[in-house]
Design an enzyme around this catalytic site. Structure first.
Site, PDB file in Angstrom:
ATOM      1  CB  CYS A  15      25.637  43.494  52.928  1.00 50.66           C
ATOM      2  SG  CYS A  15      25.431  43.691  54.687  1.00 50.66           S
ATOM      3  CD  GLU A  16      18.967  40.398  52.442  1.00 49.52           C
ATOM      4  OE1 GLU A  16      18.374  40.909  51.478  1.00 49.52           O
ATOM      5  OE2 GLU A  16      18.750  39.242  52.859  1.00 49.52           O
ATOM      6  CG  HIS A  17      22.703  40.247  56.670  1.00 51.18           C
ATOM      7  ND1 HIS A  17      23.552  39.386  55.999  1.00 51.18           N
ATOM      8  CD2 HIS A  17      21.481  39.691  56.623  1.00 51.18           C
ATOM      9  CE1 HIS A  17      22.856  38.342  55.570  1.00 51.18           C
ATOM     10  NE2 HIS A  17      21.604  38.503  55.932  1.00 51.18           N
ATOM     11  CG  HIS A  18      25.967  44.466  58.581  1.00 48.37           C
ATOM     12  ND1 HIS A  18      26.246  43.250  57.985  1.00 48.37           N
ATOM     13  CD2 HIS A  18      26.028  44.260  59.911  1.00 48.37           C
ATOM     14  CE1 HIS A  18      26.473  42.344  58.921  1.00 48.37           C
ATOM     15  NE2 HIS A  18      26.346  42.922  60.103  1.00 48.37           N
ATOM     16  CG  HIS A  70      30.676  41.046  51.750  1.00 46.48           C
ATOM     17  ND1 HIS A  70      29.313  40.949  51.693  1.00 46.48           N
ATOM     18  CD2 HIS A  70      31.161  40.263  50.752  1.00 46.48           C
ATOM     19  CE1 HIS A  70      28.970  40.134  50.702  1.00 46.48           C
ATOM     20  NE2 HIS A  70      30.085  39.695  50.127  1.00 46.48           N
ATOM     21  CD  GLN A  90      29.859  37.465  46.977  1.00 45.60           C
ATOM     22  OE1 GLN A  90      30.290  38.133  47.912  1.00 45.60           O
ATOM     23  NE2 GLN A  90      30.621  36.677  46.241  1.00 45.60           N
ATOM     24  CB  CYS A 107      29.228  44.288  56.910  1.00 41.91           C
ATOM     25  SG  CYS A 107      29.000  42.853  55.855  1.00 41.91           S
TER      26      CYS A 107
HETATM   27 ZN   LIG Z   1      26.763  42.649  56.007  1.00 46.26          ZN
END
Ligand SMILES: [Zn+2]
Length: 229
Positions: free
Chosen positions: A115-118, A184, A156, A186
């Site tokens: 995941c590109e956020h975490h 996920h 996703q 995260c």
């Molecule tokens: Zn994430």
């Protein structure tokens, strides 16, 4: 994007594996993913990981962490090897003219992404379906298309869309449907701990979007257990 020649060998091996058919190039299969040797580069990733270890209160010099910055660098380049995959080499002539116009479905395709956020993993299965318009793609290529986009920093929703659009562009079929179900880390490791939380995304193009009957047939196939399952 780097040119193929300046990829570290462990990343090159993964890219080759995605681009080439299993068995096509035996030397590249199962190649040294945890290979020896320093990860080439300018040491900036190693320095950054070292700094993270310090900031979270760890001792980067203790035995267990000594090689960690380099391992993390190596790992991230492997998990993002999809950026370097050449779609032409992946397809490699495996598009065939066939007078078949029923739905083709490949499901239960396992994938792992970040995941590109975490920068934490999300993983699950993908199902890809299309209705040919005179052209089909070799079945074994479809999981590779998934892999090419999964081995990147992703969300996703975009992963789902990119797979659908790739099939649409390359095959120009009558329609494409992609459904991804994923967990996920995260979400499950942080905050609200709800193990088993699965996120489902879909992308439908052409007949899968415009014709209820087609979409229903697709969803029906997905609900059915695989033979032997
Ligand atoms: Zn994430």
């Amino acid at each position: 994007m780097s040119s193929p020649t300046d990829l570290p060998s462990h990343v090159r091996a993964i890219v080759d594996e995605i681009e080439n058919e299993i068995g096509e190039d035996p030397s590249s299969i199962g190649a040294t993913i945890e290979g020896a040797g320093r990860h080439p580069g300018n040491g900036k990733v190693e320095a950054a990981v070292h700094q993270i270890l310090v900031e979270i209160g760890e001792d980067p010099d203790r035995q267990g962490l000594e090689g960690t910055p380099e391992r993390v660098h190596r790992m991230y380049t492997e998990l993002t090897a999809g950026y370097h995959v050449d779609p032409e080499r992946l397809i490699n002539g495996a598009i065939f003219d066939v007078a078949y116009s029923e739905m083709v479905i490949v499901k239960d395709i396992p994938f792992y992404s970040l995941c590109e956020h975490h920068l934490l993993p999300f993983f699950g299965t993908a199902a890809v379906a299309y209705i040919p318009r005179g052209r089909v793609i070799g079945l074994s290529k479809i999981p590779r298309i998934v892999e090419m986009y999964a081995r990147r920093l992703q969300v996703q929703e975009r992963l789902t869309q990119q797979i659908a659009e790739f099939v649409q562009e390359r095959l120009e079929p009558q329609g494409v449907g992609v459904v991804i179900e994923a967990t996920h880390l995260c979400a499950v490791m942080r905050g609200v701990r709800k193990p088993g939380t699965i996120m489902t995304t879909s992308s439908v193009l052409g007949l899968f979007r415009t014709r209820d009957r087609t979409r229903a047939e697709f969803l029906d196939h997905l609900a059915r257990p695989a033979p032997g399952a």
